[in-house]
Scaffold this motif. Structure first.
Motif, PDB file in Angstrom:
ATOM      1  N   ALA A  97       1.257  -1.245  -0.132  1.00 37.19           N
ATOM      2  CA  ALA A  97       0.059  -0.092  -0.041  1.00 37.19           C
ATOM      3  C   ALA A  97       0.729   1.400   0.162  1.00 37.19           C
ATOM      4  O   ALA A  97      -0.301   2.186  -0.261  1.00 37.19           O
ATOM      5  N   GLY A  98       1.947   0.898   0.679  1.00 36.92           N
ATOM      6  CA  GLY A  98       3.104   2.679   0.047  1.00 36.92           C
ATOM      7  C   GLY A  98       4.050   2.396  -0.590  1.00 36.92           C
ATOM      8  O   GLY A  98       5.290   3.653  -0.923  1.00 36.92           O
ATOM      9  N   ASP A  99       3.590   1.270  -1.712  1.00 38.12           N
ATOM     10  CA  ASP A  99       4.986   1.569  -2.212  1.00 38.12           C
ATOM     11  C   ASP A  99       4.126   2.185  -4.517  1.00 38.12           C
ATOM     12  O   ASP A  99       3.737   1.692  -4.030  1.00 38.12           O
ATOM     13  N   ILE A 129      -5.581  -1.455  -2.334  1.00 37.97           N
ATOM     14  CA  ILE A 129      -4.565  -2.045  -2.208  1.00 37.97           C
ATOM     15  C   ILE A 129      -4.233  -0.814  -1.035  1.00 37.97           C
ATOM     16  O   ILE A 129      -4.339   0.265  -1.158  1.00 37.97           O
ATOM     17  N   LEU A 130      -4.262  -1.478   0.066  1.00 35.54           N
ATOM     18  CA  LEU A 130      -4.774  -1.231   1.330  1.00 35.54           C
ATOM     19  C   LEU A 130      -4.255  -1.759   2.435  1.00 35.54           C
ATOM     20  O   LEU A 130      -3.762  -2.785   2.763  1.00 35.54           O
ATOM     21  N   GLY A 131      -3.490  -0.962   3.622  1.00 35.46           N
ATOM     22  CA  GLY A 131      -2.998  -0.865   5.175  1.00 35.46           C
ATOM     23  C   GLY A 131      -3.928  -1.719   5.309  1.00 35.46           C
ATOM     24  O   GLY A 131      -4.883  -1.566   5.364  1.00 35.46           O
ATOM     25  N   SER A 167       1.105   0.541  -9.079  1.00 36.55           N
ATOM     26  CA  SER A 167       1.214   1.020 -10.710  1.00 36.55           C
ATOM     27  C   SER A 167       0.962  -0.321 -11.424  1.00 36.55           C
ATOM     28  O   SER A 167       0.580  -0.336 -12.329  1.00 36.55           O
ATOM     29  N   ILE A 168       2.140  -1.304 -11.331  1.00 36.78           N
ATOM     30  CA  ILE A 168       1.977  -2.228 -11.783  1.00 36.78           C
ATOM     31  C   ILE A 168       0.719  -2.951 -11.399  1.00 36.78           C
ATOM     32  O   ILE A 168       0.631  -3.992 -12.573  1.00 36.78           O
ATOM     33  N   MET A 169       0.838  -3.255 -10.226  1.00 38.49           N
ATOM     34  CA  MET A 169      -0.186  -4.093 -10.085  1.00 38.49           C
ATOM     35  C   MET A 169      -1.274  -3.673 -10.671  1.00 38.49           C
ATOM     36  O   MET A 169      -2.564  -4.766 -11.277  1.00 38.49           O
TER      37      MET A 169
END
Length: 157
Positions: free
Chosen positions: A39-41, A60-62, A46-48
């Motif tokens: 989540a922090g990257d 995409i979450l913490g 963006s790739i995912m």
């Protein structure tokens, strides 16, 4: 209210099996990755996002934000939850998220892990987390792809 149609542990998160077999099998329309590091990257996110087919929502979450979303799933959302490790699911359970079943799809070899079942590896800490999750009346099984059989993990612990 929406529903969780698949909760899967896979250290690869989004990859070919998830995108093809599990999306079709479950009818999922919203993938929720719960992983603080991912989540922090921004680059990984963006790739995912490029790997997700059109028409499929991706979040995409913490852990904290993931727990909030999964506690109140939007109407008509059929959610596939993906996490790299069982500890993430345990933290979600502790935050009140309910799972009927969690499947183990891909936990590869690494220094702290030993073979658990065929090509699935787990550390002692991860096996203890499996026990805690099962103790909450959540079914856990190894199920790599939908058209192959599954193996309940209770007998493996």
């Amino acid at each position: 209210m929406g529903q969780i149609v698949l909760a899967r542990i896979d250290d690869r998160l989004i990859h070919g099996q998830v995108m093809t077999a599990w999306l079709q099998f479950t009818g999922g329309n919203h993938i929720v990755i719960v992983d603080d590091a991912t989540a922090g990257d921004e680059f990984t996110k963006s790739i995912m996002s490029m790997a997700v087919p059109n028409g499929i929502k991706l979040s995409i979450l913490g852990i904290d934000d993931g727990a909030k979303l999964l506690a109140d799933i939007p109407e008509r959302h059929k959610i596939i939850v993906l996490a790299k490790e069982p500890q993430t699911y345990w933290q979600l359970i502790e935050k009140g998220v309910r799972f009927d079943e969690i499947i183990i799809g891909g936990m590869g070899a690494r220094k702290d892990r030993k073979t658990f079942h065929k090509n699935i590896s787990a550390s002692e800490e991860e096996k203890e987390t499996f026990r805690k999750i099962v103790g909450q009346n959540v079914k856990m099984k190894i199920h790599v792809i939908p058209d192959q059989g599954s193996q309940a993990i209770e007998g493996l612990l």
